[in-house]
Design a protein around this motif. Structure first.
Motif, short mmCIF file in Angstrom:
data_model
loop_
_atom_site.label_atom_id
_atom_site.label_comp_id
_atom_site.label_asym_id
_atom_site.label_seq_id
_atom_site.Cartn_x
_atom_site.Cartn_y
_atom_site.Cartn_z
N MET A 1 -16.81 -23.80 2.98
CA MET A 1 -16.22 -22.86 3.97
C MET A 1 -14.50 -22.38 3.65
N ARG A 2 -14.20 -21.68 3.96
CA ARG A 2 -12.68 -21.44 3.80
C ARG A 2 -11.61 -21.84 4.64
N ALA A 12 -6.58 -26.53 14.13
CA ALA A 12 -5.87 -26.65 13.67
C ALA A 12 -5.14 -25.25 12.79
N SER A 13 -4.09 -24.99 12.57
CA SER A 13 -3.76 -23.54 12.85
C SER A 13 -3.85 -23.71 10.79
N ARG A 14 -3.98 -22.26 10.32
CA ARG A 14 -3.45 -22.41 8.22
C ARG A 14 -3.01 -23.07 7.56
N ARG A 18 -2.37 -25.89 5.32
CA ARG A 18 -1.23 -25.63 4.13
C ARG A 18 -0.69 -26.74 4.10
N TYR A 19 0.72 -27.06 5.23
CA TYR A 19 1.16 -28.18 5.39
C TYR A 19 0.13 -29.07 5.21
#
Length: 129
Positions: A1-2, A12-14, A18-19
């Protein structure tokens, strides 16, 4: 999945995802074009990270435990166990403090409730007992 689907499945936000990767909490596979790809294990990992963060653990502390989960060896396991025990002790102390605060609040609620009952009786022309 992306990353968008992982975000949707975990809440969780994108940016958070990334964090998590920047902090070494999450590792994605990459396509030749650099797109991040995740699997169902990442959903579980993000949920665990979120629980730990909500409990007040720092990303540094969590990162100290993650290598033991993904690439275990004796040294990492020992270091992780130390970090886990420290966090468990901290969480237990926090829980004890919260329980004490709740009990004190419950006592104040009872006192306030009794006061209001007596005050209403007095206003209605009845003398409190």
């Amino acid at each position: 999945m992306r990353i968008g689907e992982l975000s949707a499945r975990t809440g969780a936000s994108r940016r958070s995802l990334r964090y998590y990767e920047e902090q070494g909490l999450l590792v994605s596979a990459r396509s030749p074009s650099g797109q991040r790809y995740y699997d169902d294990e990442h959903v579980q990992r993000v949920a665990l990270i979120q629980v730990f963060l909500a409990a007040g653990m720092s990303s540094r502390t969590i990162a100290g435990m993650v290598p033991c989960m993904t690439e275990p060896n004796v040294k990492r396991a020992r270091n992780a166990l130390t970090a886990m025990n420290q966090e468990r002790t901290r969480l237990s102390a926090t829980i004890d403090g919260l329980v004490a605060a709740r009990e004190a609040l419950d006592r104040l609620i009872d006192v306030n409730r009794d006061y209001l009952v007596d005050a209403v009786r007095t206003v209605d022309g009845q003398v409190p007992e």
